[in-house]
Design a protein around this motif. Structure first.
Motif, short mmCIF file in Angstrom:
data_model
loop_
_atom_site.label_atom_id
_atom_site.label_comp_id
_atom_site.label_asym_id
_atom_site.label_seq_id
_atom_site.Cartn_x
_atom_site.Cartn_y
_atom_site.Cartn_z
N GLY A 138 -3.62 -19.37 -6.96
CA GLY A 138 -3.05 -18.42 -7.89
C GLY A 138 -3.59 -17.01 -7.86
N PHE A 139 -3.95 -16.54 -9.03
CA PHE A 139 -4.24 -15.13 -9.28
C PHE A 139 -5.30 -14.55 -8.34
CE2 PHE A 139 -6.47 -11.76 -11.63
CZ PHE A 139 -5.40 -10.92 -11.91
N HIS A 140 -6.42 -15.24 -8.17
CA HIS A 140 -7.51 -14.72 -7.34
C HIS A 140 -7.08 -14.47 -5.90
CE1 HIS A 140 -9.96 -15.82 -10.75
NE2 HIS A 140 -11.05 -15.39 -10.16
N VAL A 141 -6.31 -15.40 -5.36
CA VAL A 141 -5.86 -15.28 -3.97
C VAL A 141 -5.00 -14.03 -3.79
CG1 VAL A 141 -4.67 -16.43 -2.08
CG2 VAL A 141 -5.80 -17.80 -3.85
N TRP A 142 -4.03 -13.87 -4.69
CA TRP A 142 -3.10 -12.75 -4.56
C TRP A 142 -3.76 -11.43 -4.93
CZ3 TRP A 142 0.96 -13.21 -1.68
CH2 TRP A 142 1.45 -14.49 -1.44
N ALA A 143 -4.78 -11.48 -5.79
CA ALA A 143 -5.54 -10.27 -6.08
C ALA A 143 -6.25 -9.78 -4.82
CB ALA A 143 -6.55 -10.54 -7.19
N MET A 144 -6.86 -10.71 -4.10
CA MET A 144 -7.56 -10.35 -2.86
C MET A 144 -6.59 -9.80 -1.82
SD MET A 144 -8.25 -11.60 0.45
CE MET A 144 -7.94 -13.36 0.33
N TYR A 145 -5.47 -10.51 -1.61
CA TYR A 145 -4.46 -10.02 -0.68
C TYR A 145 -3.95 -8.64 -1.11
CZ TYR A 145 -3.89 -14.61 1.59
OH TYR A 145 -4.08 -15.77 2.29
N GLY A 146 -3.71 -8.48 -2.42
CA GLY A 146 -3.15 -7.24 -2.94
C GLY A 146 -4.06 -6.05 -2.73
N VAL A 147 -5.35 -6.22 -3.00
CA VAL A 147 -6.30 -5.10 -2.86
C VAL A 147 -6.42 -4.68 -1.40
CG1 VAL A 147 -8.73 -4.46 -3.07
CG2 VAL A 147 -7.60 -5.64 -4.96
N ILE A 148 -6.52 -5.65 -0.49
CA ILE A 148 -6.65 -5.32 0.93
C ILE A 148 -5.35 -4.72 1.47
CG2 ILE A 148 -7.20 -6.21 3.23
CD1 ILE A 148 -9.52 -6.12 1.13
N ALA A 149 -4.22 -5.29 1.04
CA ALA A 149 -2.93 -4.73 1.46
C ALA A 149 -2.73 -3.33 0.91
CB ALA A 149 -1.80 -5.65 0.99
N LEU A 150 -3.19 -3.08 -0.31
CA LEU A 150 -3.10 -1.75 -0.90
C LEU A 150 -3.84 -0.72 -0.05
CD1 LEU A 150 -2.42 0.24 -3.19
CD2 LEU A 150 -4.44 -0.60 -4.40
N SER A 151 -5.03 -1.08 0.38
CA SER A 151 -5.81 -0.18 1.23
C SER A 151 -5.05 0.14 2.52
CB SER A 151 -7.17 -0.81 1.55
OG SER A 151 -7.91 0.01 2.41
N LEU A 152 -4.52 -0.89 3.16
CA LEU A 152 -3.78 -0.69 4.41
C LEU A 152 -2.53 0.15 4.20
CD1 LEU A 152 -4.20 -4.34 5.70
CD2 LEU A 152 -4.85 -2.32 7.03
N ALA A 153 -1.76 -0.17 3.14
CA ALA A 153 -0.52 0.56 2.88
C ALA A 153 -0.78 2.01 2.51
CB ALA A 153 0.26 -0.15 1.77
N PHE A 154 -1.82 2.26 1.71
CA PHE A 154 -2.13 3.63 1.30
C PHE A 154 -2.46 4.51 2.51
CE2 PHE A 154 -5.30 6.87 0.21
CZ PHE A 154 -4.58 7.61 -0.73
N PHE A 155 -3.35 4.03 3.36
CA PHE A 155 -3.76 4.83 4.52
C PHE A 155 -2.64 4.96 5.54
CE2 PHE A 155 -8.01 3.75 2.90
CZ PHE A 155 -8.58 5.02 2.89
N GLN A 156 -1.84 3.90 5.68
CA GLN A 156 -0.79 3.92 6.68
C GLN A 156 0.38 4.81 6.26
OE1 GLN A 156 0.66 -0.01 7.58
NE2 GLN A 156 1.74 0.63 9.40
N PHE A 157 0.85 4.66 5.04
CA PHE A 157 2.07 5.35 4.62
C PHE A 157 1.83 6.63 3.84
CE2 PHE A 157 3.47 0.75 4.73
CZ PHE A 157 4.13 0.88 5.95
N ARG A 158 0.70 6.72 3.15
CA ARG A 158 0.41 7.94 2.38
C ARG A 158 -0.34 8.97 3.23
NH1 ARG A 158 2.39 9.83 -2.64
NH2 ARG A 158 1.04 11.57 -3.26
N LYS A 159 -1.28 8.45 4.04
CA LYS A 159 -2.14 9.36 4.80
C LYS A 159 -1.78 9.45 6.29
CE LYS A 159 -4.62 11.15 2.65
NZ LYS A 159 -4.33 12.25 1.71
N GLY A 160 -0.81 8.64 6.73
CA GLY A 160 -0.35 8.74 8.12
C GLY A 160 -1.27 8.15 9.15
N GLU A 161 -2.16 7.24 8.75
CA GLU A 161 -3.06 6.59 9.70
C GLU A 161 -2.35 5.41 10.37
OE1 GLU A 161 -5.92 7.58 10.60
OE2 GLU A 161 -6.54 8.98 9.04
N PRO A 162 -2.83 4.98 11.53
CA PRO A 162 -2.23 3.79 12.17
C PRO A 162 -2.48 2.54 11.32
CG PRO A 162 -4.22 4.48 13.33
CD PRO A 162 -3.90 5.56 12.35
N GLY A 163 -1.62 1.53 11.48
CA GLY A 163 -1.74 0.32 10.67
C GLY A 163 -2.81 -0.62 11.18
N LEU A 164 -4.05 -0.18 11.13
CA LEU A 164 -5.20 -0.96 11.61
C LEU A 164 -6.24 -1.08 10.51
CD1 LEU A 164 -5.64 0.78 15.09
CD2 LEU A 164 -4.63 -1.48 14.69
N ILE A 165 -6.97 -2.18 10.53
CA ILE A 165 -8.07 -2.36 9.58
C ILE A 165 -9.09 -1.24 9.74
CG2 ILE A 165 -9.97 -3.87 8.87
CD1 ILE A 165 -7.35 -5.16 8.22
#
Length: 498
Positions: A138-165
């Motif tokens: 439940g909640f904990h799993v999706w919270a972890m996925y959400g926070v890491i995905a947020l970091s990737l999406a922010f840098f990729q789409f807001r800052k124009g960085e490549p989609g890499l960790i």
């Protein structure tokens, strides 16, 4: 192959070495990885519990923080996919096949061998079994996925960085992430993703084989599983070839329709009133006990601690090992949403769907067990759900539907992973070449077939759980980097308004 990066060659080299070791010396491979996994679980269990709890708290903070209005992309960008399709894609890639595999077996196991102080096979254990299943999925799993995905999406789409960790760590380490250290981090992500998906391919083939054997007496053998993997490989590669907005989108929507049909049948044909009552009661118990469960390590109770290592801490490490793949995929499909909209969707929709799913299947299985209609604790995990269907009306139809759903989830997960592996090995390209996706599809299936043939899937599962420990430190760095970048972004937005 054009656009290919060094990450591809290094990761493939490491994968070949591990597979050769597993194929030539399977007993040694399993013993070594089991010892390492047990060491990680027993020594770092407290760390995993704190880490996942921290992720849960942080995810809620992002919803209510000033950062919530920042869009994952340009201010004029809007979501590429409808909300329903987006949720279907989240759920399918995140844990689709697992919720079918464990939906009856896990609550039943917790009921028969209660995880807390409750006596097994009691009404109290019934409630505890559902609460623990909600907690693990439940909640904990999706919270972890959400926070890491947020970091990737922010840098990729807001800052124009490549989609890499590695690209998400530039606010901390700067240009160093474009060199060997960046390659190391991306190789770790590819390694975890490829083995995680290969394990899923293997276990998915085993469950489909078990279902076909149960229904049509098809032999359970490596030959049957080889054919299943070969068929699924052709299907998911064809889907990946057609692109994100066609193959994965249509498959995910199909998954959601099939899942709701199966769920509806279980509710109607099973103990309907009991399912709704247990869902309501257990959801309340889950919320009320969320904090104690989140920090539970049982340091003075060896038996309870052993259960935690086997279940909760195993799950936390397992989900962390899946984070590079799932989070990168979630990020890729979430362009144009605000941070608040993104976090609410990632947290609420899959968590509620998952809790209701486990309530329906878990309650039905435990009710059958309590009534003595059949002993569901005897069959192997992959057969439990089919044994449950066997004592229900329309058993053949439900079983066939479940096999189709497993296969559909199976194809979607592999399809999504092929896409993500293509991104990670082509410098974060949003449209990785088809030949790269095809290559990764063949690699994943080959790993699964080779290790299935030598009974090496358990050792492979151990391997990616071990890999979760170093990646968890990368996750913490990603959070520090994200918060630093969000603060700077907020100042930039305010200065533009002024």
């Amino acid at each position: 192959m054009k656009k290919i990066s060094n990450v591809f060659y290094i990761a493939v080299g490491l994968i070949i070495l591990v597979v050769i070791y597993g194929a030539l010396s399977p007993e040694s491979f399993e013993a070594v990885t089991a010892n390492a996994k047990n060491f990680v679980a027993s020594r770092f269990g407290w760390y995993y519990m704190l880490l996942m709890s921290f992720m849960a708290i942080l995810s809620v903070y992002f919803i209510f923080s000033p950062y919530g209005n920042i869009r994952l992309g340009k201010d004029t960008d809007r979501p590429q996919f409808s909300t329903i399709t987006w949720i279907a894609m989240l759920f399918s890639a995140g844990m689709g096949i697992g919720v079918v595999f464990y939906s009856a077996a896990e609550p039943l196991s917790h009921f028969a061998i209660s995880p807390a102080t409750e006596d097994p096979n009691t009404d109290a254990a019934f409630k505890e079994a559902l609460r623990q299943s909600f907690f693990h999925w439940g909640f904990h799993v999706w919270a972890m996925y959400g926070v890491i995905a947020l970091s990737l999406a922010f840098f990729q789409f807001r800052k124009g960085e490549p989609g890499l960790i590695s690209a998400t760590l530039k606010p901390i380490f700067g240009k160093k992430m474009e060199g060997p250290w960046g390659i190391f981090i991306d190789v770790l992500a590819v390694f975890a993703t490829s083995f995680g998906v290969a394990t899923t391919l293997g276990f998915g083939a085993v469950q489909i084989n078990a279902g076909l054997h149960y229904l049509f007496d098809i032999t359970i053998s490596i030959k049957s599983q080889f054919v299943i993997i070969a068929v699924v490989t052709v299907l998911f590669v064809a889907s990946a070839w057609s692109g994100l907005s066609k193959g994965i989108k249509y498959l995910s929507n199909t998954n959601l329709v099939l899942a709701f049909i199966l769920l509806g049948l279980i509710i109607i044909l099973g103990p309907t009133l009991l399912i709704f009552n247990m869902f309501t009661e257990s959801l309340g118990g889950y919320v009320a006990n969320l904090i104690p469960m989140s920090f539970r390590t049982a340091p003075l109770d060896p038996d309870n601690r052993e259960w935690l290592d086997t279940w909760t801490i195993f799950y936390w490490a397992w989900w962390i090992s899946w984070a590079p793949f799932v989070s990168m995929f979630i990020a890729r499909i979430s362009k144009g949403r605000t941070i608040r909209e993104f976090m609410i969707g990632v947290l609420a929709a899959p968590t509620l769907l998952g809790t209701f799913w486990f309530s329906a299947f878990g309650t039905t299985a435990i009710d059958i067990q309590k009534k003595g209609l059949t002993d569901l604790t005897i069959p192997s995990t992959e057969l439990t759900i089919f044994e449950m269907f066997n004592v229900m009306p329309m058993s053949l139809f439900i079983s066939v539907l479940a096999i189709f759903l497993i296969a559909s989830f199976f194809i979607t997960s592999a399809d999504s992973a092929t896409f993500v592996l293509g991104m990670q090995s082509t410098n974060g390209s949003l449209t990785p070449p088809n030949n790269v996706k095809l290559t990764w599809g063949i690699i994943q299936s080959t790993i699964a077939i080779i290790l299935l043939s030598v009974n090496g899937l358990t050792a492979l599962q151990n391997t990616i759980i071990i890999a979760a420990l170093p990646f968890s430190f990368v996750m913490l760095l990603m959070i520090v980097s994200l918060i630093k970048a969000l603060k700077a972004e907020l100042k930039l937005i305010k200065s533009k308004k002024d």
